[in-house]
Design a protein around this motif. Structure first.
Motif, PDB file in Angstrom:
ATOM      1  N   LEU A 525       0.802  -1.220   0.000  1.00  0.00           N
ATOM      2  CA  LEU A 525       0.000   0.000   0.000  1.00  0.00           C
ATOM      3  C   LEU A 525       0.837   1.272   0.000  1.00  0.00           C
ATOM      4  N   SER A 526       2.125   1.168   0.187  1.00  0.00           N
ATOM      5  CA  SER A 526       2.968   2.369   0.225  1.00  0.00           C
ATOM      6  C   SER A 526       3.451   2.791  -1.153  1.00  0.00           C
ATOM      7  N   ARG A 527       3.113   2.046  -2.198  1.00  0.00           N
ATOM      8  CA  ARG A 527       3.549   2.406  -3.547  1.00  0.00           C
ATOM      9  C   ARG A 527       2.789   3.639  -4.032  1.00  0.00           C
ATOM     10  N   PRO A 528       3.485   4.612  -4.628  1.00  0.00           N
ATOM     11  CA  PRO A 528       2.821   5.842  -5.089  1.00  0.00           C
ATOM     12  C   PRO A 528       2.146   5.634  -6.438  1.00  0.00           C
ATOM     13  N   ASP A 529       0.972   5.020  -6.437  1.00  0.00           N
ATOM     14  CA  ASP A 529       0.277   4.725  -7.682  1.00  0.00           C
ATOM     15  C   ASP A 529      -1.219   4.843  -7.466  1.00  0.00           C
ATOM     16  N   LEU A 530      -1.915   5.311  -8.492  1.00  0.00           N
ATOM     17  CA  LEU A 530      -3.356   5.501  -8.401  1.00  0.00           C
ATOM     18  C   LEU A 530      -4.080   4.196  -8.092  1.00  0.00           C
ATOM     19  N   ARG A 531      -3.580   3.084  -8.615  1.00  0.00           N
ATOM     20  CA  ARG A 531      -4.262   1.797  -8.496  1.00  0.00           C
ATOM     21  C   ARG A 531      -3.770   0.972  -7.315  1.00  0.00           C
ATOM     22  N   VAL A 532      -3.115   1.592  -6.362  1.00  0.00           N
ATOM     23  CA  VAL A 532      -2.463   0.808  -5.314  1.00  0.00           C
ATOM     24  C   VAL A 532      -3.469   0.006  -4.494  1.00  0.00           C
ATOM     25  N   ALA A 533      -4.595   0.609  -4.103  1.00  0.00           N
ATOM     26  CA  ALA A 533      -5.583  -0.128  -3.315  1.00  0.00           C
ATOM     27  C   ALA A 533      -6.237  -1.228  -4.145  1.00  0.00           C
ATOM     28  N   GLU A 582     -14.118   2.902  -5.103  1.00  0.00           N
ATOM     29  CA  GLU A 582     -12.914   3.362  -5.801  1.00  0.00           C
ATOM     30  C   GLU A 582     -13.283   4.241  -6.994  1.00  0.00           C
ATOM     31  N   LEU A 583     -14.295   3.825  -7.747  1.00  0.00           N
ATOM     32  CA  LEU A 583     -14.719   4.612  -8.900  1.00  0.00           C
ATOM     33  C   LEU A 583     -15.275   5.966  -8.460  1.00  0.00           C
ATOM     34  N   ALA A 584     -16.050   5.976  -7.380  1.00  0.00           N
ATOM     35  CA  ALA A 584     -16.602   7.233  -6.883  1.00  0.00           C
ATOM     36  C   ALA A 584     -15.494   8.170  -6.413  1.00  0.00           C
ATOM     37  N   ALA A 585     -14.482   7.601  -5.756  1.00  0.00           N
ATOM     38  CA  ALA A 585     -13.372   8.434  -5.284  1.00  0.00           C
ATOM     39  C   ALA A 585     -12.590   9.030  -6.450  1.00  0.00           C
ATOM     40  N   ARG A 586     -12.394   8.245  -7.494  1.00  0.00           N
ATOM     41  CA  ARG A 586     -11.664   8.763  -8.653  1.00  0.00           C
ATOM     42  C   ARG A 586     -12.486   9.816  -9.392  1.00  0.00           C
ATOM     43  N   ALA A 587     -13.787   9.615  -9.462  1.00  0.00           N
ATOM     44  CA  ALA A 587     -14.635  10.616 -10.106  1.00  0.00           C
ATOM     45  C   ALA A 587     -14.573  11.939  -9.351  1.00  0.00           C
ATOM     46  N   GLU A 588     -14.482  11.870  -8.022  1.00  0.00           N
ATOM     47  CA  GLU A 588     -14.450  13.080  -7.202  1.00  0.00           C
ATOM     48  C   GLU A 588     -13.198  13.906  -7.452  1.00  0.00           C
ATOM     49  N   VAL A 589     -12.055  13.235  -7.673  1.00  0.00           N
ATOM     50  CA  VAL A 589     -10.795  13.959  -7.875  1.00  0.00           C
ATOM     51  C   VAL A 589     -10.419  14.059  -9.350  1.00  0.00           C
ATOM     52  N   GLY A 590     -11.228  13.466 -10.244  1.00  0.00           N
ATOM     53  CA  GLY A 590     -10.974  13.588 -11.672  1.00  0.00           C
ATOM     54  C   GLY A 590      -9.855  12.717 -12.189  1.00  0.00           C
ATOM     55  N   PHE A 591      -9.943  11.401 -11.907  1.00  0.00           N
ATOM     56  CA  PHE A 591      -8.950  10.462 -12.396  1.00  0.00           C
ATOM     57  C   PHE A 591      -9.641   9.336 -13.158  1.00  0.00           C
ATOM     58  N   ARG A 639       6.863  15.037 -17.716  1.00  0.00           N
ATOM     59  CA  ARG A 639       5.552  14.477 -18.076  1.00  0.00           C
ATOM     60  C   ARG A 639       4.459  15.491 -17.755  1.00  0.00           C
ATOM     61  N   ALA A 640       3.531  15.602 -18.672  1.00  0.00           N
ATOM     62  CA  ALA A 640       2.316  16.384 -18.445  1.00  0.00           C
ATOM     63  C   ALA A 640       1.122  15.461 -18.617  1.00  0.00           C
ATOM     64  N   LEU A 641       0.122  15.635 -17.761  1.00  0.00           N
ATOM     65  CA  LEU A 641      -1.113  14.873 -17.857  1.00  0.00           C
ATOM     66  C   LEU A 641      -2.212  15.779 -18.402  1.00  0.00           C
ATOM     67  N   ILE A 642      -2.955  15.267 -19.358  1.00  0.00           N
ATOM     68  CA  ILE A 642      -4.078  16.009 -19.951  1.00  0.00           C
ATOM     69  C   ILE A 642      -5.341  15.205 -19.699  1.00  0.00           C
ATOM     70  N   ARG A 643      -6.338  15.835 -19.084  1.00  0.00           N
ATOM     71  CA  ARG A 643      -7.580  15.102 -18.821  1.00  0.00           C
ATOM     72  C   ARG A 643      -8.775  15.877 -19.350  1.00  0.00           C
ATOM     73  N   PRO A 678      -2.823   5.863 -19.391  1.00  0.00           N
ATOM     74  CA  PRO A 678      -1.734   5.002 -18.924  1.00  0.00           C
ATOM     75  C   PRO A 678      -2.198   4.126 -17.770  1.00  0.00           C
ATOM     76  N   HIS A 679      -1.754   2.868 -17.772  1.00  0.00           N
ATOM     77  CA  HIS A 679      -2.213   1.925 -16.757  1.00  0.00           C
ATOM     78  C   HIS A 679      -1.709   2.319 -15.376  1.00  0.00           C
ATOM     79  N   GLU A 680      -0.515   2.894 -15.309  1.00  0.00           N
ATOM     80  CA  GLU A 680       0.051   3.312 -14.025  1.00  0.00           C
ATOM     81  C   GLU A 680       0.135   4.834 -13.999  1.00  0.00           C
ATOM     82  N   ILE A 681      -0.455   5.423 -12.979  1.00  0.00           N
ATOM     83  CA  ILE A 681      -0.389   6.863 -12.772  1.00  0.00           C
ATOM     84  C   ILE A 681       0.113   7.088 -11.358  1.00  0.00           C
ATOM     85  N   GLY A 682       1.349   7.557 -11.228  1.00  0.00           N
ATOM     86  CA  GLY A 682       1.935   7.746  -9.921  1.00  0.00           C
ATOM     87  C   GLY A 682       1.751   9.155  -9.410  1.00  0.00           C
TER      88      GLY A 682
END
Length: 682
Positions: A525-533, A582-591, A639-643, A678-682
């Motif tokens: 759980l300490s890995r800095p990645d969006l999908r860690v949980a 998890e989906l609701a949390a990502r929707a809240e922060v825009g991921f 790196r730049a992220l565009i959403r 990208p599958h991994e977003i840190g």
């Protein structure tokens, strides 16, 4: 009347009918991502058909290409070049596959040539020339509807596949379920309806297990596998069998999502959260998305299956595009093992006050001893291989970092590799970034001077357990050792890294372990990645599913805080609930997957120029840029992220393609890497 002119030696004449061939040239430049017209010589007329591989002259060089179609005349006003050679008269791209490759290229802001390179394996001429005996139409054994009746909408899914309807479903098997047998039943139903089935699984072990299950129900000659381990000849032979309609069931890894199965009626991806399903080569498509597009285009049924559920699969359910297939709570409780985190009760803490801090608390040893006493194997899941890769504060477990550069501290190399003058300094932890020793470490969070190992790997764990249980065999799987497919049913300690857990011989669904110890959960759980949980829960569930039911003594001990949401989801065996949160949390922060996101990597000047010129939709938001952690890169990359909202996904991809095309057209020297979702977003 004038006589027809005699053909001179070496002179080429165009074909009498449809003399123009549209060719997709294998040139990975965005501004050239379109078909080009070539004249078909009359000598090649019979061999040039849609889908065949040819050689053409492009920009003064001979390059490969694929014929997309034949035309009566070209709209090009200039002079057309001739086709130079037909590499093979074997069509490799059907109209359906051309449409799929085009869709994937547009969706991931790539080029058609890049996707074709992923979809079509290299030609093996000797294999292509083999005489293959015709395969009789298989008559599969009828499926067992009772097994699917245990799941809500399970019988409806089986009936839809048997009727050739395009059902879409997300399936979560219960613990201990023999999932290859269930998927083989769906394959049998599809084949009985006169349609093919395609399965995409993470690794070779899953391929072998699912292929055996399908061959048991269907004629083995009609079941083929597609993996890199087969080698060029066998892989191309299997690929040809699928394209020619001889294989009715195809089982393979990531690239099999493009397998040219004829009249596919069922498309299945198992464990879609596994990162090996994400293609590491441009344009980086995910196998799940490829199957979704394929299902949409062809009307085939689609099943996304796995013990855990990803946020992407949850989005398919919440959008109404797919139905969930899962068992009710009573059924889950009946087949699941008893799952408990360490220190989850006051009584346990009173017996073992250091349970939260210990890597192997007393409860883990006790449950392991009990299972071994019953002559049952014990599974120990360790996050990674090796010994001690890093250090953390011994009091609060905050990552130990260098005071100079904030890099992570680790153990030094073996003193035998050092000079005598360096050995005194080697006794201190050393920064992994700048290499400077840190003899006076003090935690920046709590002030403690104590250090501890962040992760003790699989090999070190096997050695420690071997000393703790001297009369018990210890088997390793993964982590630098051989990955085992199965282990005997007797008492043993099986130490495995995530994804390498072997099944137990003779157990239903491979669920024959008496106990599973899931160690170092906080390290996962300490890995800095969006999908860690999501990833941690997926790994835990895959291991826990191999343990016997609770009424048979099965128990799982999780070395993690009982208050964490994903730990509670594991205890309740509720992957759907965790995916929804998890989906609701990502929707809240825009991921992703609530939004569409693209990562753009380049050196700073090229990235700044790209962001200035790309014409993004009005809803687009640019995050960054930030420097990438690529210490070997010179100059460093950013790196730049565009959403954008999902509604503007196509506009974003089109804008990125147009910007890349403009760069390649003017021969910009510095490459820009575009990776959509990208599958991994840190």
């Amino acid at each position: 009347m004038t006589a027809a002119r005699t053909k001179r030696r070496g002179e080429r004449r165009e074909a009498a009918e449809l003399p123009v061939a549209q060719v997709a040239v294998d040139v990975p430049l965005a501004h050239l991502d379109r078909p080009f017209d070539y004249l078909v010589p009359d000598t090649m007329d019979a061999d040039v058909s849609p889908g065949v591989r040819v050689r053409v002259r492009f920009s003064g060089q001979l390059v490969d290409g694929v014929v997309l179609g034949r035309l009566a005349r070209s709209e090009h006003q200039g002079r057309l070049s001739w086709l130079e050679r037909v590499i093979s008269a074997e069509p490799v791209l059907s109209e359906e596959m051309v449409a799929l490759c085009r869709t994937v290229a547009d969706r991931y802001a790539g080029t058609f040539a890049d996707v074709v390179r992923l979809a079509v394996p290299p030609r093996h001429a000797r294999t292509e020339a083999e005489q293959v005996a015709p395969v009789a139409v298989p008559t599969p054994a009828p499926p067992n509807p009772d097994a699917w009746a245990r799941y809500g909408h399970g019988e409806a899914l089986l009936a839809a596949v048997a009727a050739g309807r395009g059902a879409h479903a997300v399936w979560q098997p219960t613990p201990g379920e023999d999932w290859p047998a269930r998927l083989a039943e769906l394959a049998a139903a599809s084949v009985a309806a006169g349609r093919a089935a395609l399965f995409v699984v993470p690794d070779q072990r899953d391929v072998a297990r699912l292929q055996a299950a399908c061959a048991e129900r269907i004629d083995p000659a009609a079941v083929v596998t597609l993996t890199a381990e087969l080698g060029p000849a066998r892989r191309y032979r299997s690929w040809l069998a699928a394209r020619r309609g001889q294989a009715r069931v195809v089982v393979g890894t990531r690239a099999a999502a493009f397998a040219p199965v004829t009249d596919a009626g069922l498309l299945v991806i198992w464990d879609d959260g596994e990162d090996v399903h994400a293609e590491p080569r441009a344009p980086y498509p995910h196998a799940r998305d490829v199957l979704v597009y394929r299902s949409h285009q062809t009307g085939a049924a689609l099943l996304v299956a796995g013990f855990a559920r990803t946020a992407e699969a949850q989005l398919l359910v919440e959008s109404g595009w797919a139905r969930e297939v899962r068992a009710d709570r009573a059924r889950v409780r009946a087949v699941a093992p008893r799952i408990a985190p360490v220190g989850d009760s006051e009584a346990e803490l009173s017996r073992d006050p250091l349970a939260h801090a210990a890597r192997l608390p007393k409860v883990a040893f006790d449950t392991a001893r009990a299972a071994l006493a019953r002559d049952e194997p014990v599974l120990i899941q360790v996050p990674r291989a090796g010994y001690v890769p890093g250090l953390a504060c011994g009091a609060c477990r905050e990552t130990a970092r260098c005071r100079r550069c904030a890099g992570p501290l680790g153990l030094p190399v073996s003193p035998r590799a050092m000079t005598p003058d360096d050995r005194e300094q080697a006794a201190s932890p050393t920064c992994r970034w700048c290499g400077v020793a840190e003899p006076a470490f003090r935690c920046s969070a709590c002030g403690s001077r104590r250090l501890r190992a962040t992760v003790v790997g699989a090999r070190r764990t096997a050695e420690e357990l071997g000393r703790a249980f001297p009369d018990t065999p210890v088997r390793g799987s993964g982590g630098g050792t051989e990955v085992l497919s199965t282990v005997p049913a007797g008492a043993a300690l099986v130490v495995a890294t995530p994804g390498a857990e072997p099944w137990v011989d003779g157990a239903a669904g491979g669920a024959g372990y008496g106990t599973a110890l899931l160690l170092d959960g906080w390290a996962l759980l300490s890995r800095p990645d969006l999908r860690v949980a999501e990833e941690t829960l997926r790994r835990w569930m895959a291991a826990a599913a191999l343990v016997r039911p609770a009424d048979a003594g099965g128990r799982v001990v999780v070395a993690a805080d009982a208050g964490l949401a994903l730990v509670q989801a594991l205890v309740r065996w509720d992957p759907a609930g965790h995916a929804a949160a998890e989906l609701a949390a990502r929707a809240e922060v825009g991921f992703p997957p609530a939004v569409r996101m693209a990562a753009v990597d380049a050196i700073p000047d090229a990235l700044a120029e790209f962001l200035e010129t790309v014409e993004l939709p009005a809803s687009a938001e640019v995050l960054g840029p930030v420097e990438l952690d690529e210490r070997a890169a010179d100059p460093p990359k950013e790196r730049a992220l565009i959403r954008v909202p999902q509604a503007d996904a196509r506009a974003l991809a089109a804008a990125l393609v147009a910007a890349q095309a403009a760069r390649t057209a003017r021969k910009a020297p510095d490459p820009v890497r575009v990776h959509v979702d990208p599958h991994e977003i840190g």
